[in-house]
Enzyme design. Structure first.
Site, PDB file in Angstrom:
ATOM      1  N   SER A 110       0.831  -1.214   0.000  1.00 52.41           N
ATOM      2  CA  SER A 110       0.000   0.000   0.000  1.00 52.41           C
ATOM      3  C   SER A 110       0.861   1.258   0.000  1.00 52.41           C
ATOM      4  O   SER A 110       1.953   1.273   0.575  1.00 52.41           O
ATOM      5  CB  SER A 110      -0.879  -0.007   1.257  1.00 52.41           C
ATOM      6  N   TYR A 141      -2.335   5.636  -4.086  1.00 52.21           N
ATOM      7  CA  TYR A 141      -3.306   6.694  -3.833  1.00 52.21           C
ATOM      8  C   TYR A 141      -2.751   7.934  -4.509  1.00 52.21           C
ATOM      9  O   TYR A 141      -1.572   8.269  -4.306  1.00 52.21           O
ATOM     10  CB  TYR A 141      -3.425   6.985  -2.338  1.00 52.21           C
ATOM     11  N   THR A 149      -6.192   2.984  -6.445  1.00 52.99           N
ATOM     12  CA  THR A 149      -7.420   2.933  -5.626  1.00 52.99           C
ATOM     13  C   THR A 149      -8.205   4.235  -5.770  1.00 52.99           C
ATOM     14  O   THR A 149      -7.658   5.325  -5.591  1.00 52.99           O
ATOM     15  CB  THR A 149      -7.059   2.690  -4.144  1.00 52.99           C
ATOM     16  N   LYS A 189      -8.831  -0.039  -8.587  1.00 54.58           N
ATOM     17  CA  LYS A 189      -9.395  -0.745  -7.430  1.00 54.58           C
ATOM     18  C   LYS A 189     -10.464   0.111  -6.752  1.00 54.58           C
ATOM     19  O   LYS A 189     -10.211   1.284  -6.439  1.00 54.58           O
ATOM     20  CB  LYS A 189      -8.263  -1.048  -6.433  1.00 54.58           C
ATOM     21  N   HIS A 193     -13.638  -1.746  -0.600  1.00 55.59           N
ATOM     22  CA  HIS A 193     -12.562  -1.426   0.337  1.00 55.59           C
ATOM     23  C   HIS A 193     -12.759  -2.174   1.662  1.00 55.59           C
ATOM     24  O   HIS A 193     -12.490  -1.657   2.743  1.00 55.59           O
ATOM     25  CB  HIS A 193     -12.537   0.090   0.586  1.00 55.59           C
ATOM     26  N   ARG A 249     -14.757  -0.369   4.399  1.00 52.54           N
ATOM     27  CA  ARG A 249     -14.147   0.678   5.226  1.00 52.54           C
ATOM     28  C   ARG A 249     -14.430   2.093   4.708  1.00 52.54           C
ATOM     29  O   ARG A 249     -14.004   3.076   5.298  1.00 52.54           O
ATOM     30  CB  ARG A 249     -12.631   0.451   5.312  1.00 52.54           C
ATOM     31  N   MET A 265     -13.434 -14.970   3.429  1.00 51.71           N
ATOM     32  CA  MET A 265     -12.997 -15.590   4.684  1.00 51.71           C
ATOM     33  C   MET A 265     -12.759 -17.080   4.513  1.00 51.71           C
ATOM     34  O   MET A 265     -12.419 -17.765   5.468  1.00 51.71           O
ATOM     35  CB  MET A 265     -14.069 -15.370   5.771  1.00 51.71           C
TER      36      MET A 265
HETATM   37  C1  LIG Z   1      -6.471  -2.652   7.906  1.00 51.88           C
HETATM   38  C2  LIG Z   1      -6.774  -2.407   6.469  1.00 51.88           C
HETATM   39  C3  LIG Z   1      -6.071  -1.441   5.783  1.00 51.88           C
HETATM   40  C4  LIG Z   1      -6.324  -1.205   4.422  1.00 51.88           C
HETATM   41  N1  LIG Z   1      -5.573  -0.285   3.755  1.00 51.88           N
HETATM   42  C5  LIG Z   1      -5.768  -0.109   2.417  1.00 51.88           C
HETATM   43  C6  LIG Z   1      -4.930   0.765   1.664  1.00 51.88           C
HETATM   44  O1  LIG Z   1      -4.009   1.369   2.204  1.00 51.88           O
HETATM   45  N2  LIG Z   1      -5.180   0.895   0.344  1.00 51.88           N
HETATM   46  C7  LIG Z   1      -6.193   0.220  -0.296  1.00 51.88           C
HETATM   47  O2  LIG Z   1      -6.377   0.371  -1.508  1.00 51.88           O
HETATM   48  N3  LIG Z   1      -6.982  -0.636   0.396  1.00 51.88           N
HETATM   49  C8  LIG Z   1      -6.791  -0.818   1.712  1.00 51.88           C
HETATM   50  N4  LIG Z   1      -7.576  -1.706   2.409  1.00 51.88           N
HETATM   51  C9  LIG Z   1      -8.598  -2.480   1.690  1.00 51.88           C
HETATM   52  C10 LIG Z   1      -8.026  -3.791   1.183  1.00 51.88           C
HETATM   53  O3  LIG Z   1      -7.096  -3.569   0.141  1.00 51.88           O
HETATM   54  C11 LIG Z   1      -9.130  -4.693   0.616  1.00 51.88           C
HETATM   55  O4  LIG Z   1      -9.865  -4.003  -0.349  1.00 51.88           O
HETATM   56  C12 LIG Z   1     -10.075  -5.208   1.709  1.00 51.88           C
HETATM   57  O5  LIG Z   1      -9.383  -5.482   2.892  1.00 51.88           O
HETATM   58  C13 LIG Z   1     -10.800  -6.446   1.225  1.00 51.88           C
HETATM   59  O6  LIG Z   1     -11.720  -6.899   2.152  1.00 51.88           O
HETATM   60  P1  LIG Z   1     -11.421  -8.065   3.220  1.00 51.88           P
HETATM   61  O7  LIG Z   1     -10.617  -7.436   4.312  1.00 51.88           O
HETATM   62  O8  LIG Z   1     -12.775  -8.470   3.677  1.00 51.88           O
HETATM   63  O9  LIG Z   1     -10.655  -9.139   2.503  1.00 51.88           O
HETATM   64  C14 LIG Z   1      -7.338  -1.942   3.766  1.00 51.88           C
HETATM   65  C15 LIG Z   1      -8.044  -2.923   4.467  1.00 51.88           C
HETATM   66  C16 LIG Z   1      -7.775  -3.170   5.805  1.00 51.88           C
HETATM   67  C17 LIG Z   1      -8.543  -4.251   6.513  1.00 51.88           C
END
Ligand SMILES: Cc1cc2nc3c(=O)[nH]c(=O)nc-3n(C[C@H](O)[C@H](O)[C@H](O)COP(=O)(O)O)c2cc1C
Length: 419
Positions: A136, A160, A186, A276, A300, A303, A335
């Site tokens: 990332s 980003y 992203t 993404k 994401h 989130r 999962m």
């Molecule tokens: C703790 C955490 C940090 C993340 N940080 C980023 C990030 O910096 N950039 C990004 O594109 N996605 C980020 N994501 C999203 C992940 O790339 C991904 O899309 C997501 O975790 C997929 O869902 P899952 O956790 O259910 O597998 C983050 C996810 C988590 C859980």
């Protein structure tokens, strides 16, 4: 009347097959975890609450994540019978290169917070398993150190585009120079989602010691030992003035990024480029027509926008709209290896795992990530065997239906699909 006899010591001895106790606590813990949910339980026990919640949590009511996981649980598989599949081939060709399994590691920010080995553990485990690792922009390990941890395997970089464009451009150039072969751009983060657990926990970057965090630390000495005796926990490519993750994202991200930025990045990046965070059919088609190499259907991990579309539900329609030759990947909610098999059956070329990887990391560093990959691999292979297929290419939509509890109502009455 039951006939009784004196116990026969020889027979008793036969029954007493005590296993040699496993003295390595980490190995014992990880071997006992049979599912990703088990790894999550171990992770929760071993990680301070604020760090665990930052990882495990999602935005607002966490409905995007809950629903995405529910959608996978609502999969119904339709196996074929009497189709010999003595071996299964789980390998795929993705974005111009091989992957031994149909998933890679998703980009995650601030990864050394979860466990001090962070991205090095992820990249090393990916290298050993022959799958891609994504670093990332908000990572805690430099581009060059990730390359060193996965020197011969595939590294992808997640970008980003920030207010200060030069930072993003410079990272793009560095990742290209280090031989990263794919850029994930992203686009679902114009502003930060409302991560309420972080607010409630008073979680900030860098982490602050409060009375609460100190009390919470007592049963988790190893995390604190790591935290205090390893290099400072900070972003590898970004300097910050401190605050919650949301505040940091809002300060760094530019809500005005557009297709013009995509054109600039395209010129800077020599490798494959995927977008993404795509969440509808129209954008998928437009991006294909704009000449990108692929998309990741993703919200994401729940989130960002809460109550966002479930990527798994979007998949069949997007696949139909973009045709067979355009790369479509998916994440959010995976999962279980069976979730990955179902995604491939409904048209995904590849999948990404976020939390599944991080639960393993928190449960046991590098070995924990190895365990995550091993669990998913076993589940993928077993599901394929039980479905009666011997390669991923044999998976097709007919292998999967979905229980209808979460199926969206069409936007327009004329779109209603009779199932
Ligand atoms: C703790 C955490 C940090 C993340 N940080 C980023 C990030 O910096 N950039 C990004 O594109 N996605 C980020 N994501 C999203 C992940 O790339 C991904 O899309 C997501 O975790 C997929 O869902 P899952 O956790 O259910 O597998 C983050 C996810 C988590 C859980």
């Amino acid at each position: 009347m039951v006939q009784r006899q004196l116990p026969n010591p020889a027979e008793l001895l036969e029954l007493m097959k005590f296993k040699k106790p496993e003295l390595d606590g980490r190995k014992r813990r990880l071997d006992a975890a049979l599912t990703i949910a088990d790894l999550r339980t171990v992770a929760k026990r071993r990680t301070p609450k604020a760090a665990f919640d930052y990882t495990d949590g999602a935005a607002e009511g966490e409905l995007s994540l809950t629903r995405a996981r529910q959608a996978f649980q609502d999969v119904e598989f339709h196996p074929g019978i009497l189709r010999p599949a003595p071996t299964v081939d789980t390998s795929v060709e993705i974005l111009g290169g091989p992957s031994a399994l149909p998933f890679g590691i998703a980009p995650t920010g601030f990864t050394r917070l979860m466990q001090t080995e962070g991205e090095v553990a992820g990249a090393g485990a990916a290298a050993a398993a022959g799958i891609p690792f994504t670093l990332s922009t908000l990572g805690t390990t430099s581009i060059e150190d990730v390359k060193a941890a996965n020197p011969h395997g595939r590294n992808w970089f997640q970008l980003y585009v920030m207010r200060d464009r030069e930072i993003s451009y410079e990272l793009t150039r560095r990742a290209a120079a280090a031989g990263f072969d794919t850029l994930q751009f992203t686009v679902d983060t114009p502003v930060a989602g409302a991560r309420l657990r972080d607010k409630r926990n008073g979680f900030s970057i860098p982490p602050q010691l409060t009375l609460g965090t100190i009390v919470n630390a007592i049963p988790r000495p190893w995390w604190w030992y790591d935290f205090l005796t390893t290099p400072k926990l900070e972003f590898a490519s970004l300097s910050t003035t401190g605050g919650t993750v949301g505040e940091l994202l809002d300060a760094a991200m530019d809500p005005t990024i557009s297709y013009d930025d995509l054109a600039v990045i395209r010129d800077l990046w020599p490798g494959k480029i995927v977008i993404k965070g795509v969440q509808n059919v129209e954008d998928s088609v437009r991006l294909r027509d704009a000449g990108v190499d692929g998309i990741v259907l993703s919200n994401h991990g729940g989130r960002q926008l809460d109550r966002a579309p479930i990527p798994f539900h979007l998949l069949p329609e997007v696949r139909r709209a973009v045709g067979d030759d355009f790369t479509v990947m998916i994440d959010t909610g995976i999962m279980n290896g069976a979730d990955i098999v179902a995604s491939v059956a409904l048209g995904a070329d590849f999948t990404l795992i976020g939390r599944a990887y991080l639960y393993g990391l928190m449960a046991g560093g590098r070995q924990g990530v190895d365990r995550t990959i091993a669990i998913l691999r076993t589940e993928i292979e077993r599901t394929m065997r039980l479905l009666g297929v011997s390669s991923l290419a044999e998976l097709e939509p007919a292998h999967v239906t979905q229980l209808t509890r979460l199926v969206p109502v069409a936007r327009d009455a004329s779109d209603v699909v009779v199932r």
